[in-house]
Design a protein around this motif. Structure first.
Motif, short mmCIF file in Angstrom:
data_model
loop_
_atom_site.label_atom_id
_atom_site.label_comp_id
_atom_site.label_asym_id
_atom_site.label_seq_id
_atom_site.Cartn_x
_atom_site.Cartn_y
_atom_site.Cartn_z
N LYS A 1 11.36 7.85 -8.47
CA LYS A 1 10.94 8.08 -7.07
C LYS A 1 11.09 6.97 -5.64
O LYS A 1 10.96 7.48 -4.73
CB LYS A 1 10.01 9.27 -6.80
N TYR A 2 9.98 6.00 -6.23
CA TYR A 2 9.68 5.53 -5.07
C TYR A 2 10.76 3.96 -5.30
O TYR A 2 10.28 2.77 -4.67
CB TYR A 2 8.35 4.69 -4.31
N SER A 3 11.05 3.62 -6.77
CA SER A 3 11.95 2.47 -7.03
C SER A 3 13.35 2.27 -6.04
O SER A 3 13.53 3.62 -5.65
CB SER A 3 12.60 2.63 -8.33
N LEU B 1 0.48 -1.35 0.08
CA LEU B 1 0.26 0.00 0.42
C LEU B 1 0.84 0.96 -0.01
O LEU B 1 0.08 1.91 -0.18
CB LEU B 1 -1.38 0.05 1.21
N GLU B 2 2.15 1.35 0.47
CA GLU B 2 2.56 2.03 0.72
C GLU B 2 3.79 2.52 -0.71
O GLU B 2 3.78 3.22 -1.32
CB GLU B 2 4.00 2.17 1.71
N GLU B 3 3.38 2.10 -1.30
CA GLU B 3 4.06 1.89 -3.02
C GLU B 3 3.24 2.22 -3.70
O GLU B 3 3.38 3.15 -4.44
CB GLU B 3 4.61 0.50 -3.44
N ALA B 4 1.52 2.25 -3.40
CA ALA B 4 0.60 3.13 -3.94
C ALA B 4 0.88 4.69 -3.55
O ALA B 4 0.78 5.46 -4.87
CB ALA B 4 -0.45 2.02 -3.66
N LYS B 5 0.23 4.25 -3.00
CA LYS B 5 0.68 6.03 -2.15
C LYS B 5 1.50 7.08 -2.97
O LYS B 5 1.41 7.77 -3.26
CB LYS B 5 0.77 5.42 -0.78
N GLN B 6 2.76 6.44 -2.71
CA GLN B 6 4.09 6.72 -3.39
C GLN B 6 4.13 7.33 -5.02
O GLN B 6 4.00 8.32 -5.02
CB GLN B 6 5.54 5.98 -2.91
#
Length: 680
Positions: A677-679, A605-610
């Motif tokens: 940015k989140y990779s 869920l954190e990756e989806a948010k980012q």
């Protein structure tokens, strides 16, 4: 783009979407019921009108909503009383629903007819304790007023009243039902200033009826510019369409009447326009405006896209020949327009319920024997919650979770048990089921064998990408994507429009019965201004659709698939695991594609948010057209009943991307930057 609750497109008055740029904004909006979509939250114009009417006419502890006609208001009253029948017997509060009908004045002369038209609305007043039932009807049925209706009524009724300081029934055309004039509160609301004058606008209300006619033509033919045929013996309203709705034969258009529309429109919008383009002898119904500006890289869009041939295991050549025969579609007779897509669904299902009641009345037997039972509707696939709630509120139903092959097998189990069903409702393709799509050929065969009706909602597929009409009795669609969000960059007017359509299949098994009911029940509630803007939006649908299809495939190939390790899964109808095979069965051979909706799920869920927060694009519940929109799909939906009652599981990391008309290179860079940015 990052500002919360700004209109999309920016600086527009009649927008359908509001920006929710961060994941937490969506969560908060969901909890506070402020998602911004017109059926979920009142537009500021409608809220303003409602507040004035409440101040002027409501009794203590009453709230109100404005509906587009007195007939709709009576349905609201019936809905409230029916769904609150148990509560009425157990409470001391007497449920009373009051209706006030308001009507603006008629134009006095031809000059006034250009900017003035009778507009009738009905205001429903209810004790605030029961307001949730009225709001439920508004949200589920889509029988609502548009922001332009509210704007017009505000001006015509209340600005006139402010100037005269009196209430003249002859001038305002006000009529009441259940509301006594002595209960009004003169003077309240008179200090409200109207923010925009209607006088001096270039919009010509007299064009509305022809605008609706042109919209229906484009829906029927799925083209914009139609070549006249030399034959003159065909009904001017009949279109001979191949069942893939791409090859148009023996078409005879009454272009003289439409030329009047074009000439008048162009004179009012572009007085210096050279009329030579409308006087040529090529016998072509011209598009009413020049083609929209083409971004670099789009000039090589092919005239048509080749479709994959049908696998022999799915449909034999003989079956295809049987299916791809010709039919007559009369756009004035077979196509209906609505203020929303949900209103079209509501009428479709109401029609079938009426026909089932007629069947029961014919079969009634002496009271000492068991009466015929009502037939149930089958909801095949996890459709959007509003549609599920609408059908479940009005009829007994079966819910089948799968919208693919398993769903077909589950449907067969119901039919083989001996139960007769009223109809099957499906979305094609089904976004909530990640584009899972039933084999419509097999479903059609079952309907012919067992005698049930099929309603297809093709809002997600679009008129040009797929053709589901030959496989159903009634086809409904939202017009809020390709027929909305006209490119306003070179035009000062605000063109966003909510609307819907319903098409009755002329070769459907109960065509005559369906048409008989609809003709008696249907009200044309699409306001004239909305119709005119909708017509403008519909002129370049082929070009828009091609651009969106091409851009989407480019993004899939250049951005998402090469970075698939950063996603748990990618879904698009062009991918085999997203139902490509069954989609191809109904994909239109000319101009048809796989659409502009991409679904992404993430490992956490954190990756989806980012990802959602980092993408520098607009974010909203709507589908958009010109502007690409992102939305945390399941997060913004009420899926509780699906989850609790049927054990459905929804991946809350899923983000829906609706591709727009921006430059593909710009979109590619935007998504790649967000992924970086989140990779890890």
């Amino acid at each position: 783009m990052e500002k919360l609750h700004t209109s999309i497109p920016p600086q527009t008055t009649h927008n359908l979407s509001w920006n929710l740029p961060h994941w937490d904004d969506v969560t908060r909006a969901q909890n506070e019921n402020t998602l911004g979509y017109p059926r979920y939250q009142l537009h500021s114009m409608i809220q303003r009108l409602t507040d004035i009417l409440k101040d002027k006419y409501a009794k203590d502890n009453e709230k109100c909503l404005v509906f587009p006609s007195y007939t709709v208001a009576k349905r609201v009253r019936e809905y409230i009383k029916f769904h609150n029948s148990i509560a009425i017997s157990s409470t001391t509060t007497r449920l009373k629903v009051r209706i006030l009908q308001l009507s603006t004045s008629e134009p006095l002369n031809d000059e006034e007819r250009i900017w003035k038209r009778v507009c009738k609305v009905a205001v429903v007043f209810i004790n605030e304790e029961y307001y949730h039932l009225m709001w439920e009807y508004w949200q589920l049925t889509g029988e609502i007023i548009s922001s332009r209706v509210a704007e017009y009524v505000l001006h015509e009724l209340f600005i006139i009243e402010k100037s005269t300081k009196t209430r003249d029934n002859n001038n305002s055309g006000s009529h009441t039902d259940d509301v006594n004039e002595s209960n009004s509160k003169p003077g309240q609301g008179n200090t409200i200033e109207y923010i925009e004058t209607r006088f001096g606008r270039s919009l010509n209300f007299m064009l509305a009826d022809k605008a609706k006619r042109l919209i229906k033509k484009r829906i029927a033919t799925k083209v914009v510019d139609l070549e006249n045929d030399t034959l003159n013996d065909r009904d001017e309203n009949d279109y001979m369409l191949n069942m893939d709705l791409m090859n148009l034969h023996n078409f005879n258009d009454d272009s003289d009447e439409d030329s009047e529309f074009e000439d008048e429109y162009n004179r009012s919008h572009n007085p210096t326009n050279n009329s030579d383009n409308h006087n040529n002898n090529n016998n072509i119904l011209q598009s009413l405006i020049p083609a929209e500006p083409m971004n670099p890289g789009f000039n090589d869009i092919p005239e048509s896209d080749s479709n994959l041939s049908l696998p022999s295991s799915v449909a034999t050549q003989q079956q295809q020949q049987q299916l791809h025969h010709h039919q007559l579609i009369n756009f004035n007779r077979d196509i209906y327009l609505f203020p929303s897509g949900m209103a079209a669904i509501h009428l479709a299902h109401r029609t079938l319920l009426y026909l089932d009641n007629e069947r029961i009345n014919r079969l009634r037997i002496p009271s000492n024997q068991q009466s015929p039972s009502k037939k149930k509707t089958v909801i095949l696939g996890t459709c959007i919650p509003d549609t599920y709630k609408l059908i479940s509120k009005f009829n007994d139903f079966h819910f089948i979770k799968s919208s693919g092959q398993q769903g077909l097998e589950d449907l067969k189990d119901i039919l083989h048990s001996g139960e007769q069903i009223l109809a099957v409702f499906i979305e094609a393709p089904n976004v909530m089921n990640k584009f899972e799509m039933i084999n419509l050929i097999d479903l059609k065969k079952l309907s012919e064998l067992f005698g049930f009706n099929i309603i297809i909602d093709e809002s997600n597929g679009g008129f040009i990408n797929i053709d589901g009409l030959i496989y159903c009795d009634i086809m409904v669609s939202s017009l809020g994507k390709l027929f909305s969000n006209y490119d306003i960059t070179n035009n000062e007017e605000d063109h966003d429009v909510m609307a819907g359509s319903l098409i009755v299949n002329p070769q459907g098994k109960m065509y005559n019965e369906i048409q008989t009911f609809i003709k008696e029940d249907y009200e044309d509630l699409l306001w004239c201004e909305d119709a005119i803007h909708l017509e403008q939006n519909s002129r370049d649908v082929i070009n828009k659709n091609n651009r969106i299809n091409k851009t989407t495939l480019t993004l899939m190939q250049d951005v998402f698939i090469p970075n698939k390790s950063q996603f748990k899964e990618i879904y698009h109808p062009s991918l085999p695991h997203s139902g490509q095979e069954t989609y191809d069965l109904v994909k239109c051979k000319k101009h048809g594609g796989y659409g502009g909706i991409i679904l992404l799920t993430f490992h956490s869920l954190e990756e989806a948010k980012q990802f959602y927060n980092n993408v520098k694009l607009y974010k909203s519940i709507g589908l958009g057209t010109n502007l690409t929109l992102l939305w945390p799909y399941y997060l913004g939906m009420d899926t509780k009943e699906y989850e609790l009652k049927y054990g459905c599981e929804f991946d809350k990391t899923m983000i829906r991307i609706c591709i727009g008309l921006e430059d593909p290179k710009v979109l590619s860079d935007t998504f790649l930057n967000a992924l970086k940015k989140y990779s890890i």
